[in-house]
Design an enzyme around this catalytic site. Structure first.
Site, short mmCIF file in Angstrom:
data_model
loop_
_atom_site.label_atom_id
_atom_site.label_comp_id
_atom_site.label_asym_id
_atom_site.label_seq_id
_atom_site.Cartn_x
_atom_site.Cartn_y
_atom_site.Cartn_z
N GLY A 170 0.98 10.17 -18.69
CA GLY A 170 0.80 11.54 -19.20
C GLY A 170 1.09 11.60 -20.68
O GLY A 170 1.14 10.57 -21.35
N ASN A 171 1.26 12.80 -21.20
CA ASN A 171 1.64 12.95 -22.61
C ASN A 171 2.50 14.20 -22.76
O ASN A 171 2.73 14.93 -21.81
CB ASN A 171 0.39 12.98 -23.51
CG ASN A 171 -0.53 14.12 -23.17
OD1 ASN A 171 -0.16 15.28 -23.31
ND2 ASN A 171 -1.74 13.80 -22.69
N HIS A 172 2.96 14.44 -24.00
CA HIS A 172 3.95 15.51 -24.24
C HIS A 172 3.34 16.89 -24.41
O HIS A 172 4.06 17.82 -24.75
CB HIS A 172 4.77 15.18 -25.49
CG HIS A 172 5.69 14.02 -25.31
ND1 HIS A 172 6.69 14.02 -24.38
CD2 HIS A 172 5.75 12.81 -25.94
CE1 HIS A 172 7.34 12.86 -24.43
NE2 HIS A 172 6.77 12.11 -25.37
N SER A 173 2.05 17.07 -24.19
CA SER A 173 1.45 18.40 -24.40
C SER A 173 2.13 19.43 -23.49
O SER A 173 2.25 19.23 -22.28
CB SER A 173 -0.05 18.34 -24.08
OG SER A 173 -0.56 19.65 -24.06
N ALA B 46 -4.89 18.07 -24.12
CA ALA B 46 -4.63 16.70 -24.59
C ALA B 46 -5.02 15.78 -23.43
O ALA B 46 -4.19 15.42 -22.59
CB ALA B 46 -3.17 16.53 -24.95
#
Ligand code: CTP
Length: 404
Positions: free
Chosen positions: A208-211, A276
């Protein structure tokens, strides 16, 4: 323009309260319905009788009526209003609002209100510039409240500087222009993507990512507020939708996000891809939890579909496509390349080099680059304000191209 609008005014203890009877008169002259809540301290500066005479409504101060014990419902008043204007707001009430302290009728009504809230601070200049007051103001803006900034000028203390509440005529103008904008996107159907995507590795792990999704959600709210019908395709986030005109489609993976966007896009006039999206996904996620073996682990990743680029390929005349670009070097040139390559009408550039901008924060600072060469830089603003700037830019570009 204010005819029939329901305006709830909250008055706190500040000398600027003496301007509110005049403000009430101006609103009434414009045809608005006005109700007033006061803190106990505000009654030392201006009388409830003056305000009830001008507003033609009873004035509420206490959570309940001390004579017959009946309840003054903060929920009802908050729901009655089209807009809640807290003016003047003292440093004390500002701090309570930012902290969620509900210890009087005004602050409980603020917490319960579902309508847009405006606040017009009035205090001595050092109180206004105190880091706590500035932080509280930023917090309130980050929650989507609208600041009516104080003026510079002579203050009750005899000092001169920022802290004078905005004049009643100017406040009326702010509220009037707010309602004017309110329905300028009526009839438009808008697709917004937001948040991260989670690409599964096995049944319990993902890439995943930090969005946080805050930017995309703020855009969806700004659009819905202005009358648009919004389809929000959202990855997993903690933010919640406020406006019932937003239809949210929850997805997890880039593939699911692509399917939802491809399905919705043909019926939309505007699309804003703020998600994102993962660029890669696991080629074959494990069916069972991967056990640790003590040696290195490799996962084969394959590219995901670039949703924005695909929408650019199928875009029809009359559709307006907006993308985001997150860059760390050669920002403007890279964003311009994306604008062209993906056949966009507008690209919103986020630079991770700007402090306070990008992932996780409540603020952002962007450069907007349009296909016709127009560029606009914003200062560091709350994500709600950035959303408003983006929507303003789209409205002005679509008006020009007669999309509307
Ligand atoms: N985007 C998308 N689908 C993807 C990847 C990105 O729709 N699979 C969209 C994002 O929603 C955003 C824009 O593309 O609007 C830009 O994303 P960004 O990561 O900055 O650019 P990329 O095109 O992925 O290129 P790179 O990562 O190489 O900079």
């Amino acid at each position: 323009m204010l005819k029939g609008k329901k305006i709830l005014i909250g008055i706190t203890g500040s000398i600027a309260a003496y301007k509110i009877p005049f403000l009430v008169r101006l609103f009434k002259k414009e045809g608005a319905e006005v109700k007033v809540i006061m803190t106990q301290c505000a009654t030392d500066f201006v009388t409830p009788l003056t305000l009830s005479t001008l507003s033609q409504q009873p004035i509420l101060i206490e959570p309940y009526n001390k004579v017959d014990g009946s309840w003054n419902s903060h929920v009802d008043w908050g729901r009655w209003a089209d807009v809640f204007l807290i003016a003047p707001v003292s440093a004390n009430t500002l701090a309570k609002m930012a902290a969620g302290i509900a210890d009087n009728l005004l602050t409980t009504t603020y917490l319960a209100a579902k309508c847009p809230v405006f606040f017009a601070p009035a205090m001595d200049l050092d109180m206004y510039h105190h880091p706590t007051t500035q932080k509280n103001t930023d917090t309130l803006i980050s929650y989507g409240n609208h600041l009516i900034a104080p003026n510079e000028g002579e203050l009750a203390s005899g000092l001169c500087g920022a802290g004078r509440m905005e004049e009643p005529e100017a406040i009326v103008e702010v509220i009037r222009s707010f309602f004017e904008k309110k329905n300028d996107l009526k009839g438009q159907k808008v697709l917004v993507s937001a948040g991260p995507t989670y690409e599964p590795i096995d049944p319990v792990r993902f890439i995943g990512n930090h969005s946080s999704g805050k930017m995309g959600y703020a855009i969806a709210e700004a659009l819905a507020f202005r009358g648009a019908e919004v389809i929000l395709v959202s990855g997993p986030v903690a933010v919640k939708v406020q406006n019932p005109a937003i239809r949210t489609i929850q997805v997890q993976t880039a593939h699911q996000m692509a399917e939802a966007c491809f399905m919705a896009f043909p019926g939309c006039t505007i699309a804003i891809m703020a998600a994102a999206v993962a660029d890669y996904t696991s080629e074959s996620p494990a069916g069972q939890k991967i056990k640790k073996k003590g040696s290195n682990l490799s996962i084969d990743l394959i590219p995901t579909t670039d949703i924005l680029a695909e929408l650019g390929k199928i875009k029809q005349k009359g559709q307006f496509l907006t993308g985001f670009a997150l860059e760390t070097e050669n920002e403007t040139a890279n964003a311009q390349k994306k604008l062209q390559n993906k056949n966009l009408d507008l690209i919103v550039l986020n630079s991770l080099n700007d402090p306070g901008a990008g992932f996780g924060t409540d603020t952002n600072k962007v450069k907007m680059i349009a296909a016709d060469g127009q560029m606009k830089d914003t200062p560091l603003l709350s994500k709600a304000e950035i959303a408003e700037e983006i929507v303003n830019m789209i409205v002005s570009l679509t008006e020009k191209s007669n999309l509307k």
